[in-house]
Scaffold this active site. Structure first.
Site, PDB file in Angstrom:
ATOM      1  N   GLN A 127      -0.472   0.273 -11.865  1.00  0.00           N
ATOM      2  CA  GLN A 127      -0.670   1.687 -12.160  1.00  0.00           C
ATOM      3  C   GLN A 127       0.635   2.458 -11.966  1.00  0.00           C
ATOM      4  OE1 GLN A 127      -4.396   4.207 -11.177  1.00  0.00           O
ATOM      5  NE2 GLN A 127      -3.321   4.031  -9.231  1.00  0.00           N
ATOM      6  N   GLY A 128       1.207   2.967 -13.045  1.00  0.00           N
ATOM      7  CA  GLY A 128       2.478   3.691 -12.964  1.00  0.00           C
ATOM      8  C   GLY A 128       2.258   5.196 -13.066  1.00  0.00           C
ATOM      9  N   SER A 130       3.184   7.588  -9.898  1.00  0.00           N
ATOM     10  CA  SER A 130       4.147   8.312  -9.057  1.00  0.00           C
ATOM     11  C   SER A 130       5.583   8.147  -9.554  1.00  0.00           C
ATOM     12  CB  SER A 130       4.084   7.797  -7.619  1.00  0.00           C
ATOM     13  OG  SER A 130       2.764   7.786  -7.162  1.00  0.00           O
ATOM     14  N   SER A 162       3.033  -0.571  -7.267  1.00  0.00           N
ATOM     15  CA  SER A 162       2.613  -1.813  -6.608  1.00  0.00           C
ATOM     16  C   SER A 162       2.329  -2.873  -7.670  1.00  0.00           C
ATOM     17  CB  SER A 162       1.319  -1.600  -5.816  1.00  0.00           C
ATOM     18  OG  SER A 162       1.465  -0.581  -4.878  1.00  0.00           O
ATOM     19  N   GLU A 244     -10.044   4.961  -7.206  1.00  0.00           N
ATOM     20  CA  GLU A 244      -9.150   4.446  -6.166  1.00  0.00           C
ATOM     21  C   GLU A 244      -9.568   4.967  -4.788  1.00  0.00           C
ATOM     22  OE1 GLU A 244      -4.998   5.317  -6.743  1.00  0.00           O
ATOM     23  OE2 GLU A 244      -4.405   3.704  -5.376  1.00  0.00           O
ATOM     24  N   GLU A 371      -3.477  14.363   4.013  1.00  0.00           N
ATOM     25  CA  GLU A 371      -3.466  15.823   3.831  1.00  0.00           C
ATOM     26  C   GLU A 371      -4.049  16.177   2.458  1.00  0.00           C
ATOM     27  OE1 GLU A 371      -0.807  14.067   4.810  1.00  0.00           O
ATOM     28  OE2 GLU A 371      -0.625  14.717   6.899  1.00  0.00           O
TER      29      GLU A 371
END
Ligand code: FAD
Length: 388
Positions: A127-128, A130, A162, A244, A371
């Protein structure tokens, strides 16, 4: 009173997993650990993933003919058993997430082309999303895709991807319209990682495994690989992120580690302080609460309910509990953990705890920080105004 026990039918796939585990004696487990170490991946054995794919256990809850269409709860019990038996569950979750994206948002042709290859263990997904300047604030992403005829030309870079180095395809969130509002200018592409112009560089994290920086230099992607509509990539990715966040983030593996620790401490209760014994009892209750929280999300997802408000609760609770538990456990075991032999040849439990002490640090970051999850809970579950 609610009965959480699995009935015999629900347990079918859990029992299948137990049978597979019988084939893995200690030397086989060691070979699997060595494979993960050489690939630089965490909880991801390609050999084991292909084994469960061969047994028809990938995509259990997907609709037929691609999956088995089994109720979510049975798929949950299978995945839980897999982790409890000490097999990395990451390959299953990450590849099923890729397939899940296609089921939710892909065309019939994309589904026909990809899902059989996921189910049989041939194709692997990452998964691209970020980028160096876009993590929590994903909407700031800059990787650009420009349409030219039947292709998109992609330029930019992703960080923290990842498993990119062991995957065949990536879901790539790109900006297709820089003039549109931040939400509407994004699109999701499915990109073949062997395409010319892609460079994958390792980034090592504290847990000892590899994530990746992936560079895209004039990469040509067929327009047929657009997932969903152009400019509606945000809708596609929020579905992925909800899925996710509904995953187990550390809870299941921590329960397995806690059981091993309790065996180690057997007969040593008199050496533990009252405070530590009490703390251990408290952790056991919290770990059970984590399981029920996760089960609640799995059941809601199985009913097709919106899990966007409760998934993050499970994520925050499980990941923070995993960190608290391993820090306490390392204190109880003491020097043995801090100086454990990293290759596991001396004391496997101590070595696993030492690794978990490092690895757990990212649990409150990966998949969105605590957060950010708390912001989502307050907005989606408690319906409070957005804090950002
Ligand atoms: C091991 C690992 C694997 C990963 N795998 C992938 C992957 O496969 N694919 C992928 O796309 N990404 C992946 N990521 C990226 C991950 O999703 C991001 O790291 C995460 O979303 C945080 O983004 P950031 O690192 O840019 O931190 P930032 O967004 O810069 O956050 C920095 C700090 O500011 C806080 N903060 C930011 N915004 C707010 C806010 N609105 N309110 C309160 N606090 C805030 C954060 O909580 C954090 O403490 C991975 C990360 C790690 C560490």
């Amino acid at each position: 009173m609610m009965n959480f026990a699995a009935d015999m039918e629900d347990a079918e796939y859990r029992d299948r997993m137990r049978k597979i585990a019988d084939d893995y004696d200690w030397p086989a487990m060691q070979r699997m650990r060595a494979e993960m170490q050489s690939l630089g991946v965490e909880k991801y054995s390609i050999e084991f993933y292909q084994r469960i794919a061969k047994e028809g256990l990938v995509g259990l809850s997907w609709p037929q003919p691609y999956g088995k269409g089994v109720p979510f709860i049975r798929a949950f019990l299978f995945a839980e058993e897999l982790e409890t038996q000490g097999f990395g569950g990451y390959a299953l979750t990450t590849n099923q997430r890729g397939g899940g994206m296609l089921i939710r948002s892909g065309t019939d042709e994309q589904i026909r082309q990809h899902l059989p290859q996921v189910v049989n263990g041939t194709w692997r997904f990452c998964q691209g999303l970020s980028e160096p300047g876009a993590g929590s604030d994903l909407l700031s992403l800059k990787t650009r895709a420009v349409r030219e005829g039947d292709e998109y030309i992609v330029n930019g870079s992703k960080l923290w991807t990842s498993n990119a180095h062991i995957s065949d395809w990536t879901g790539l969130l790109v900006r297709t319209d820089p003039e549109a509002s931040r939400h509407r200018g994004l699109s999701m592409l499915l990109v073949d990682l062997k395409s010319p112009g892609i460079e994958i560089q390792p980034v090592w994290v504290m847990g000892g495994w590899r994530v990746n920086a992936v560079f895209y230099d004039n990469v040509r992607v067929p327009a047929a690989n657009l997932i969903g509509e152009e400019g509606k990539g945000w809708d596609v990715v929020t579905g992925n992120l909800d899925e996710e966040r509904a995953m187990s983030f550390g809870g299941t593996e921590t329960r397995a580690l806690a059981v091993r620790l309790i065996h180690r401490l057997e007969g040593m209760a008199d050496q533990l302080s009252e405070t530590d014994l009490e703390k251990l009892g408290h952790f056991i209750m919290e770990l059970e609460a984590d399981r029920l929280l996760y089960l609640r999300v799995a059941l809601a997802a199985g009913r097709g309910d919106d899990t966007s408000g409760i998934g993050p609760m499970s994520k925050v609770f499980g990941s923070e509990l995993a960190q608290r538990f391993i820090q306490w456990a390392a204190d109880v075991i003491g020097d043995e953990v801090l100086f454990a032999d990293a290759d596991g040849s001396e004391d496997v439990l101590a070595s696993d705890m030492e690794e978990q002490l490092r690895a757990a640090t990212v649990l409150t970051n990966i998949g969105g920080t605590s957060e950010v999850q708390r912001n989502i809970i307050s907005n989606r579950y408690f319906k409070l105004p957005r804090a950002y």
